[in-house]
Design an enzyme around this catalytic site. Structure first.
Site, PDB file in Angstrom:
ATOM      1  N   GLU A  40       0.822  -1.217   0.000  1.00 19.45           N
ATOM      2  CA  GLU A  40       0.000   0.000   0.000  1.00 19.45           C
ATOM      3  C   GLU A  40       0.852   1.261   0.000  1.00 19.45           C
ATOM      4  O   GLU A  40       0.416   2.305  -0.481  1.00 19.45           O
ATOM      5  CB  GLU A  40      -0.964   0.009   1.191  1.00 19.45           C
ATOM      6  CG  GLU A  40      -2.061  -1.045   1.108  1.00 19.45           C
ATOM      7  CD  GLU A  40      -1.631  -2.390   1.663  1.00 19.45           C
ATOM      8  OE1 GLU A  40      -0.442  -2.538   2.049  1.00 19.45           O
ATOM      9  OE2 GLU A  40      -2.472  -3.313   1.707  1.00 19.45           O
TER      10      GLU A  40
ATOM     11  N   MET B 237      24.128   9.496   1.534  1.00 22.33           N
ATOM     12  CA  MET B 237      23.953  10.792   2.196  1.00 22.33           C
ATOM     13  C   MET B 237      24.288  10.706   3.681  1.00 22.33           C
ATOM     14  O   MET B 237      24.851  11.624   4.261  1.00 22.33           O
ATOM     15  CB  MET B 237      22.529  11.310   1.991  1.00 22.33           C
ATOM     16  CG  MET B 237      22.315  12.716   2.494  1.00 22.33           C
ATOM     17  SD  MET B 237      23.456  13.914   1.769  1.00 22.33           S
ATOM     18  CE  MET B 237      22.471  14.538   0.409  1.00 22.33           C
TER      19      MET B 237
ATOM     20  N   PHE C  54     -11.163  -7.116  14.313  1.00 17.70           N
ATOM     21  CA  PHE C  54     -10.055  -7.568  13.475  1.00 17.70           C
ATOM     22  C   PHE C  54      -9.697  -6.499  12.436  1.00 17.70           C
ATOM     23  O   PHE C  54     -10.573  -5.975  11.756  1.00 17.70           O
ATOM     24  CB  PHE C  54     -10.433  -8.876  12.779  1.00 17.70           C
ATOM     25  CG  PHE C  54      -9.341  -9.376  11.860  1.00 17.70           C
ATOM     26  CD1 PHE C  54      -8.084  -9.696  12.377  1.00 17.70           C
ATOM     27  CD2 PHE C  54      -9.564  -9.495  10.492  1.00 17.70           C
ATOM     28  CE1 PHE C  54      -7.070 -10.137  11.532  1.00 17.70           C
ATOM     29  CE2 PHE C  54      -8.552  -9.941   9.648  1.00 17.70           C
ATOM     30  CZ  PHE C  54      -7.311 -10.260  10.176  1.00 17.70           C
ATOM     31  N   GLN C  55      -8.433  -6.196  12.348  1.00 13.74           N
ATOM     32  CA  GLN C  55      -7.901  -5.200  11.417  1.00 13.74           C
ATOM     33  C   GLN C  55      -8.550  -3.829  11.567  1.00 13.74           C
ATOM     34  O   GLN C  55      -8.716  -3.101  10.600  1.00 13.74           O
ATOM     35  CB  GLN C  55      -8.015  -5.688   9.968  1.00 13.74           C
ATOM     36  CG  GLN C  55      -7.102  -6.885   9.737  1.00 13.74           C
ATOM     37  CD  GLN C  55      -6.884  -7.200   8.283  1.00 13.74           C
ATOM     38  OE1 GLN C  55      -7.768  -6.995   7.443  1.00 13.74           O
ATOM     39  NE2 GLN C  55      -5.716  -7.699   7.962  1.00 13.74           N
TER      40      GLN C  55
ATOM     41  N   LYS D 256     -17.503  -1.162   6.212  1.00 16.65           N
ATOM     42  CA  LYS D 256     -17.993  -2.252   5.368  1.00 16.65           C
ATOM     43  C   LYS D 256     -19.507  -2.182   5.157  1.00 16.65           C
ATOM     44  O   LYS D 256     -20.010  -2.443   4.057  1.00 16.65           O
ATOM     45  CB  LYS D 256     -17.617  -3.583   6.018  1.00 16.65           C
ATOM     46  CG  LYS D 256     -18.032  -4.781   5.202  1.00 16.65           C
ATOM     47  CD  LYS D 256     -17.708  -6.060   5.950  1.00 16.65           C
ATOM     48  CE  LYS D 256     -18.413  -7.230   5.280  1.00 16.65           C
ATOM     49  NZ  LYS D 256     -18.236  -8.473   6.058  1.00 16.65           N
TER      50      LYS D 256
HETATM   51  C1  LIG Z   1      12.429   6.273   4.920  1.00 15.97           C
HETATM   52  C2  LIG Z   1      13.704   6.949   5.223  1.00 15.97           C
HETATM   53  N1  LIG Z   1      14.556   6.409   6.133  1.00 15.97           N
HETATM   54  C3  LIG Z   1      15.743   7.001   6.400  1.00 15.97           C
HETATM   55  C4  LIG Z   1      16.083   8.180   5.786  1.00 15.97           C
HETATM   56  C5  LIG Z   1      17.397   8.867   6.116  1.00 15.97           C
HETATM   57  N2  LIG Z   1      18.258   8.906   4.933  1.00 15.97           N
HETATM   58  C6  LIG Z   1      18.348   9.997   4.138  1.00 15.97           C
HETATM   59  S1  LIG Z   1      19.316   9.752   2.797  1.00 15.97           S
HETATM   60  C7  LIG Z   1      19.664   8.175   3.270  1.00 15.97           C
HETATM   61  C8  LIG Z   1      20.542   7.305   2.422  1.00 15.97           C
HETATM   62  C9  LIG Z   1      19.987   7.060   1.074  1.00 15.97           C
HETATM   63  O1  LIG Z   1      20.728   6.042   0.464  1.00 15.97           O
HETATM   64  P1  LIG Z   1      20.629   5.739  -1.076  1.00 15.97           P
HETATM   65  O2  LIG Z   1      19.214   5.581  -1.477  1.00 15.97           O
HETATM   66  O3  LIG Z   1      21.533   4.622  -1.391  1.00 15.97           O
HETATM   67  O4  LIG Z   1      21.121   7.100  -1.739  1.00 15.97           O
HETATM   68  P2  LIG Z   1      22.589   7.724  -1.785  1.00 15.97           P
HETATM   69  O5  LIG Z   1      22.620   8.778  -0.727  1.00 15.97           O
HETATM   70  O6  LIG Z   1      23.547   6.639  -1.537  1.00 15.97           O
HETATM   71  O7  LIG Z   1      22.696   8.329  -3.143  1.00 15.97           O
HETATM   72  C10 LIG Z   1      19.026   7.860   4.475  1.00 15.97           C
HETATM   73  C11 LIG Z   1      19.144   6.579   5.192  1.00 15.97           C
HETATM   74  C12 LIG Z   1      15.149   8.721   4.862  1.00 15.97           C
HETATM   75  N3  LIG Z   1      15.362   9.870   4.238  1.00 15.97           N
HETATM   76  N4  LIG Z   1      13.995   8.076   4.581  1.00 15.97           N
END
Ligand SMILES: Cc1ncc(C[n+]2csc(CCOP(=O)(O)OP(=O)(O)O)c2C)c(N)n1
Ligand SMILES: [Mg+2]
Lengths: 568, 168
Positions: free
Chosen positions: A52, A476, A114-115, A164
């Site tokens: 979802e 990042m 439920f749910q 429902k």
């Molecule tokens: C759902 C979620 N969890 C954690 C983060 C924190 N966060 C921001 S950028 C990042 C790393 C992203 O990694 P990737 O998709 O490999 O991109 P890259 O920076 O390596 O280009 C994280 C963990 C986030 N923005 N969203």
């Protein structure tokens, strides 16, 4: 008038609203809705997502690419809670989606059936409005209101909870032609007095800059913006969400501002004497977060449709509440015949900043730089291609190096920064614009958060390219650890990654991999020209950092620039 | 600063949570909250009293304006207005204090609404200061229970205003 059950009213009203795609996944309390779905074949296309959250991002991507509301259908409880991330993502970026959830029968509400989950309570803070429908006869009217609220004013998500028994109840189908909500009157035109004040401010300004945001795109105000900027010769910079609203190949464009904005854009905003913000909300990623030192010499005009964004972070001198397109038209009408302006010095200054620290990279050595990969992608994709990025370094590089020339061609989760958004949102964009080239640019981290939707994409025989930038890291996170945590790389490296090429193939998609700079362009071209769902895994250097960077809480003229010769 | 905010809202379920949610999301406490139907049964009037940063309260009010169920909102803080609150207060009534309680009730124009063998229940209407002063005076006699309605407020009719002492 026809008698029918709530489930049928649901589809009749969708059709009446001009909705032809629904992203969803069945379950307990919406089974009757799915039971009647085949009757509407040919009118409503249902996309069976694998999660979802995926459905919600698809609806969001659909909305961002088309400007029309995206629709989600799912059951209660876990299904509804799965949509929450997608709803919050859409809300932060002002994207109109309408989420329909099944719910336990009315007599069971609040009984821990439920749910059962409190969908209304859970989504209240992340929707513009939400509804619990109590009678089938109210469903069409409620749906019309939901679509109206979602897509008017500042666009936003709306949720409609359908118990429902309401879905099963039989009654007359009554779809109202018009709806009126006494507590909801979104602004349209700006106050003429404020328009005149703004014009006076603009005419006496020496160093004006337009600070464009996503609101320009929602308002379809790009043509007016261009006319306005050209008439007054005002340079235009953009927030992350505003990219595409103004053509990057226009001489007045100064590129993106903000935390990873260009040196020239941030310096221009900081040193201007008049900031004209249109459909932007001055958040901390756009301004650096040091609100006190924001543009110290500037007066600020703030055009926005949402009164709650005015004076929220930055105190403005001339707020104009209204729809960006209408306000820009009003401003254009209010301009004098002959405009005296001398922008030579100001534009030369901006040009100088740009020359001092241009957006550039230096692809040497045998590792592919992500900057180079994005730049190459920008050069070989169609001018009107839709680029959907995920979250991380790659997202910032897309914003910095991809040249967006049209509104709704850049789609990203800016406000919430939701990893996993990119791929399903790209699918949604492709459903909205089947004839356009759509590329999802994702990271190895982000892609793993919604990769199950590969099955959905293959099932729908989509032509879609995924450019997966594999740097083996949450890049990042790693960057922040490099810059602010003494290189303490805690939990940012992936000990295990799937073989993304095999992964794609296992879903029936095409997988390609490239790891040498000299093969990059040809591999990308091969991927882009291959029909079907194609995943191109690009092995990139994990050491590259996104520059410039305003340290969190910093002022806009306080940027950390690249120091190594490799990354300019 | 203390703010008195008046809202006209749709009289339907969930509206109060929406309104209250904006405060809780910012860590603000609502000091008092009063909700009741208006002349139009589809509309309720909420009077809400809160204390907090003016700037943030202004933001909250703008958000109220954005809410679909909020028809109208007004910060009465800087307006000339009438503010009233009603309390029911049950005090211990001993042989030795009964007369004093009744005398005080009389001075404050409070009504005795229930008389028990060991307590009196008084009803008082007034602004916050009057209500608080009354409570303070009864305190030494032993207050057993208090119920307060919270403030209700209305802007004064500017043309024909006849402010009582102590009104804003
Ligand atoms: C759902 C979620 N969890 C954690 C983060 C924190 N966060 C921001 S950028 C990042 C790393 C992203 O990694 P990737 O998709 O490999 O991109 P890259 O920076 O390596 O280009 C994280 C963990 C986030 N923005 N969203
Ligand atoms: Mg990565």
């Amino acid at each position: 008038m026809a008698r029918m059950i709530g489930a049928e009213m649901f589809f009749e009203t969708l059709i009446e609203e001009g909705i032809d795609v629904v992203f969803g996944l069945p379950g307990g309390y919406v089974l009757k809705v799915y039971d009647v779905l085949p009757k509407f074949e040919g009118k409503i296309k249902h996309v069976l997502t694998r999660h979802e959250q995926g459905a919600t991002h698809m609806a969001d991507g659909y909305a961002r690419a088309s400007g029309k509301p995206g629709v989600v259908l799912c059951t209660s409880g876990p299904a509804a809670t799965n949509t929450v991330t997608g709803i919050a993502t859409a809300q932060m970026d002002s994207s109109p989606i309408v989420v329909f959830t099944g719910q336990v029968p009315l007599p069971y509400l609040g009984s821990d059936a439920f749910q059962e989950a409190d969908h209304i309570g859970i989504t209240r803070p992340c929707t513009k409005h939400n509804y619990l429908v109590r009678k089938a006869i109210d469903l069409p009217k409620t749906m019309k209101e939901a679509f109206y609220i979602a897509s008017s004013g500042r666009p936003s998500p709306v949720l409609v909870d359908m118990p429902k028994d309401v879905i099963l109840e039989e009654d007359e189908l009554v779809i109202p032609d018009k709806i009126s909500l006494r507590g909801y009157k979104p602004p349209t035109k700006g106050d003429p007095k404020q328009i005149q004040k703004a014009v006076d401010m603009i005419l006496k300004s020496k160093r004006p800059i337009i600070f464009g945001g996503g609101g320009i795109i929602h308002a379809e105000a790009s043509p007016e913006l261009k006319e306005f900027a050209h008439k007054l010769e005002i340079p235009v910079t953009s927030t992350l969400m505003g990219l595409g609203a103004y053509p990057s190949n226009d001489p007045l464009f100064v590129h993106m501002l903000g935390m990873h904005g260009s040196y020239a854009a941030n310096m221009a905003v900081h040193n201007s004497d008049l900031v004209i913000s249109i459909g932007a909300r001055f958040d901390d990623r756009a301004t650096g977060g040091n609100f006190d030192e924001f543009s110290p010499d500037a007066e600020i005009i703030h055009i926005d449709i949402d009164p709650s964004t005015i004076d929220k972070n930055i105190i403005v001198h001339c707020p104009i509440l209204g729809h960006a397109k209408l306000v820009l038209q009003q401003l254009l009408d209010a301009l004098p015949e002959k405009i005296e302006k001398d922008r030579k010095e100001w534009r030369a200054q901006i040009e100088e900043w740009d020359k001092k620290h241009p957006m550039s990279y230096n692809q040497t050595g045998d590792k592919i730089l992500t900057t180079y990969a994005i730049d190459t992608l920008s050069n070989i994709t169609n001018d009107d291609a839709i680029i959907v990025s995920d979250v991380g370094q790659h997202q910032m590089w897309v914003a910095q190096f991809y040249k967006f020339n049209h509104p709704r061609t850049h789609i990203t989760s800016g406000g919430l920064g939701t990893m996993g958004f990119g791929f399903p949102a790209a699918m949604g964009a492709k459903f909205a614009c089947p004839d356009r080239q759509v590329v999802c640019v994702s990271g190895d981290g982000s892609f793993q958060m919604n990769m199950q939707e590969l099955a959905t994409a293959v099932e729908h025989k989509m032509d879609l390219t995924i450019m997966l930038l594999n740097n083996g890291h949450h890049g990042m996170v790693r960057q922040w650890q490099t810059m602010f945590f003494d290189g303490n790389y805690s939990a940012s490296r992936f000990g295990v990654l799937p073989d993304f090429v095999m992964l794609a193939e296992s879903f029936g998609a095409k997988g390609l991999r490239v790891d040498r700079p000299e093969d990059l362009e040809s591999t990308l071209k091969e991927g882009l020209s291959t029909k079907g769902v194609v995943l191109i895994e690009v092995m990139v250097d994990c050491e590259e950092l996104v520059y410039p960077m305003i340290a969190p809480g910093g002022a806009m003229n306080d940027m950390i620039m690249a120091t190594t010769p490799d990354v300019a | 600063m203390r703010h008195t905010i008046s809202l006209f809202v749709d009289n339907e379920s969930g509206v109060l949570s929406r309104v209250a949610g904006l405060f809780s999301a910012r860590g603000f406490n609502i000091e008092s909250l009063n909700v009741a139907e208006t002349l139009d049964p589809d509309t309720s009037r909420i009077t809400l009293v809160t204390t907090g940063d003016d700037f943030i309260i202004e933001q909250v009010i703008k958000r109220f304006n954005n809410m679909v169920n909020v028809i109208w909102v007004d910060d009465l803080t800087d307006e000339t207005r009438v503010e009233r609150e009603m309390i029911l207060i049950r005090v211990e009534a001993k042989e030795s204090t009964r007369a004093e309680i009744l005398r005080m009730a009389d001075i404050f124009r409070a009504k005795v609404v229930d008389v028990g063998s060991e307590s009196y229940t008084l009803e008082l209407t007034g602004d916050k200061e009057k209500v608080n002063a009354f409570i303070d005076l009864l305190e030494p006699m032993g207050i057993k229970e208090i119920a307060r309605t919270g403030t209700v407020a209305m802007k004064r009719d500017a043309k024909n205003s006849n402010a009582e002492e102590g009104d804003k």
